[in-house]
Scaffold this active site. Sequence first.
Site, PDB file in Angstrom:
ATOM      1  N   ARG A  86       0.883  -1.181   0.000  1.00 17.64           N
ATOM      2  CA  ARG A  86       0.000   0.000   0.000  1.00 17.64           C
ATOM      3  C   ARG A  86       0.910   1.217   0.000  1.00 17.64           C
ATOM      4  O   ARG A  86       1.717   1.403   0.913  1.00 17.64           O
ATOM      5  CB  ARG A  86      -0.906  -0.001   1.229  1.00 17.64           C
ATOM      6  CG  ARG A  86      -1.615   1.325   1.441  1.00 17.64           C
ATOM      7  CD  ARG A  86      -2.692   1.267   2.492  1.00 17.64           C
ATOM      8  NE  ARG A  86      -3.870   0.578   1.981  1.00 17.64           N
ATOM      9  CZ  ARG A  86      -5.092   0.711   2.507  1.00 17.64           C
ATOM     10  NH1 ARG A  86      -5.286   1.520   3.527  1.00 17.64           N
ATOM     11  NH2 ARG A  86      -6.108   0.049   2.002  1.00 17.64           N
ATOM     12  N   HIS A 106      -7.588   0.625  -6.323  1.00 21.62           N
ATOM     13  CA  HIS A 106      -7.781  -0.205  -5.130  1.00 21.62           C
ATOM     14  C   HIS A 106      -8.498  -1.493  -5.580  1.00 21.62           C
ATOM     15  O   HIS A 106      -9.665  -1.715  -5.269  1.00 21.62           O
ATOM     16  CB  HIS A 106      -8.611   0.579  -4.107  1.00 21.62           C
ATOM     17  CG  HIS A 106      -8.533   0.035  -2.717  1.00 21.62           C
ATOM     18  ND1 HIS A 106      -7.755  -1.055  -2.380  1.00 21.62           N
ATOM     19  CD2 HIS A 106      -9.142   0.431  -1.563  1.00 21.62           C
ATOM     20  CE1 HIS A 106      -7.892  -1.304  -1.087  1.00 21.62           C
ATOM     21  NE2 HIS A 106      -8.721  -0.418  -0.566  1.00 21.62           N
ATOM     22  N   GLN A 145     -10.285  -3.991  -3.064  1.00 19.84           N
ATOM     23  CA  GLN A 145     -11.543  -3.457  -2.555  1.00 19.84           C
ATOM     24  C   GLN A 145     -12.678  -3.757  -3.527  1.00 19.84           C
ATOM     25  O   GLN A 145     -13.730  -4.281  -3.152  1.00 19.84           O
ATOM     26  CB  GLN A 145     -11.407  -1.942  -2.354  1.00 19.84           C
ATOM     27  CG  GLN A 145     -12.691  -1.267  -1.919  1.00 19.84           C
ATOM     28  CD  GLN A 145     -13.130  -1.716  -0.548  1.00 19.84           C
ATOM     29  OE1 GLN A 145     -12.368  -1.649   0.402  1.00 19.84           O
ATOM     30  NE2 GLN A 145     -14.362  -2.183  -0.408  1.00 19.84           N
ATOM     31  N   ASP A 184     -17.437   7.136  -1.396  1.00 23.61           N
ATOM     32  CA  ASP A 184     -16.152   7.029  -0.699  1.00 23.61           C
ATOM     33  C   ASP A 184     -15.834   8.417  -0.141  1.00 23.61           C
ATOM     34  O   ASP A 184     -16.503   9.408  -0.489  1.00 23.61           O
ATOM     35  CB  ASP A 184     -15.071   6.541  -1.689  1.00 23.61           C
ATOM     36  CG  ASP A 184     -13.717   6.306  -1.015  1.00 23.61           C
ATOM     37  OD1 ASP A 184     -13.671   6.191   0.233  1.00 23.61           O
ATOM     38  OD2 ASP A 184     -12.687   6.239  -1.723  1.00 23.61           O
ATOM     39  N   CYS A 238     -16.580   1.805   0.857  1.00 24.96           N
ATOM     40  CA  CYS A 238     -15.404   0.952   1.107  1.00 24.96           C
ATOM     41  C   CYS A 238     -14.894   1.101   2.533  1.00 24.96           C
ATOM     42  O   CYS A 238     -14.198   0.221   3.023  1.00 24.96           O
ATOM     43  CB  CYS A 238     -14.311   1.274   0.104  1.00 24.96           C
ATOM     44  SG  CYS A 238     -13.756   2.980   0.189  1.00 24.96           S
ATOM     45  N   ARG A 272     -13.838  -8.510   2.161  1.00 27.25           N
ATOM     46  CA  ARG A 272     -12.413  -8.302   1.863  1.00 27.25           C
ATOM     47  C   ARG A 272     -11.634  -9.561   2.238  1.00 27.25           C
ATOM     48  O   ARG A 272     -10.721  -9.976   1.540  1.00 27.25           O
ATOM     49  CB  ARG A 272     -11.868  -7.107   2.667  1.00 27.25           C
ATOM     50  CG  ARG A 272     -12.473  -5.758   2.354  1.00 27.25           C
ATOM     51  CD  ARG A 272     -12.097  -5.267   0.982  1.00 27.25           C
ATOM     52  NE  ARG A 272     -10.657  -5.203   0.751  1.00 27.25           N
ATOM     53  CZ  ARG A 272      -9.856  -4.210   1.120  1.00 27.25           C
ATOM     54  NH1 ARG A 272     -10.366  -3.146   1.708  1.00 27.25           N
ATOM     55  NH2 ARG A 272      -8.548  -4.231   0.870  1.00 27.25           N
TER      56      ARG A 272
END
Length: 325
Positions: A122, A149, A152, A244, A284, A312
């Site tokens: 990340r 992402h 996700q 988001d 998310c 996830r």
Amino acid sequence: MSSRKKPAPVKKKKSQQRLSVGSLLTIAQLSKDDVELILKTAAELKAAFTRGQADRSLQGRVLAGIFEKSSTRTRVSFETAMFQLGGVMLYLAGRDLQLGRGETIADTARVLSRYVGGIIIRTDAHRKVVEMAREASVPVINALTDYAHPCQVLADLLTMQERFGKLKGLRVAYVGDGNNVARSLIYGAAKTGIELALASPLGYEMDKDTVELSESVRVQNKGALYLTMDPQRAVAHADVVYTDVWVSMGQEKDQAQRVRALKKYQVNDKLMSYAAPHAVFMHCLPAHRGQEVTDEVIDGKQSIVFTQAENRLHTQKAILKLLMK
Ligand code: CP
Ligand code: NVA
């Protein structure tokens, strides 16, 4: 005796067992079959886990988890996934690695490849993940960059599929900043035939390249992309309303300006009322309650954000199993 010929047996498409890629950097680079395989494997792993059946596919394997940004879900779900699959994840904070003192990505990738069977990273710049994958001799997984992402959105697709029993033709509305999650959603939708409507204000809309580069896949899978600045139009009759944060990690210095620009894009009860009566709300997470979403919506009956977060774990198990086994 009948002289009629037996009909030729219908050739079944051989179901894909392996991913066509060695690393997972974006959804764009996955084939449609790859996406289907990840979702199928994730659903199987989830069902087995729910029955109490352990899958120890990665017994004794080690994953390096490099985090140059904060994380709750990604870190914990990857660590848990590795543990439950019989392996382990080493949490490596970027600032504690020599990477934080100037060692190159390339050298870090080459060294880690001598110890571990996979790397997740990340970080801010997407090119770092690309370089890591180029230099590593083990699979590399993008655990979020400013650009994408993918883990996700693969979990999001599983969540939508579970809820509606299909992805093709599903009407999804994304309201807010045209960011990393929105970009992965565009590709996820294009690969699966989702009809996506994206509402963002001027200056925060999706970049042209993403829209254009995803076009051929979208057409091939009979998906659709509708771009607007009007959140009510995007949400009209939607099955899923997704949002988001307005200020992603690394954008804190533009906070005031972003909040001002995105104010009209809050998902609240009024906006949800334009969606289909059976619509669900997705995010998310982490959420900034009172900004992009109200408490009523995120805590309301239509919200499936915690199932989304749970997925996830199952999706990442699938990704790890398919890439590292
Ligand atoms: N959604 C997500 O990636 O959450 P974290 O930042 O907590 O990992
Ligand atoms: N767009 C957000 C997603 C966090 C999971 C960010 O990049 O901070």
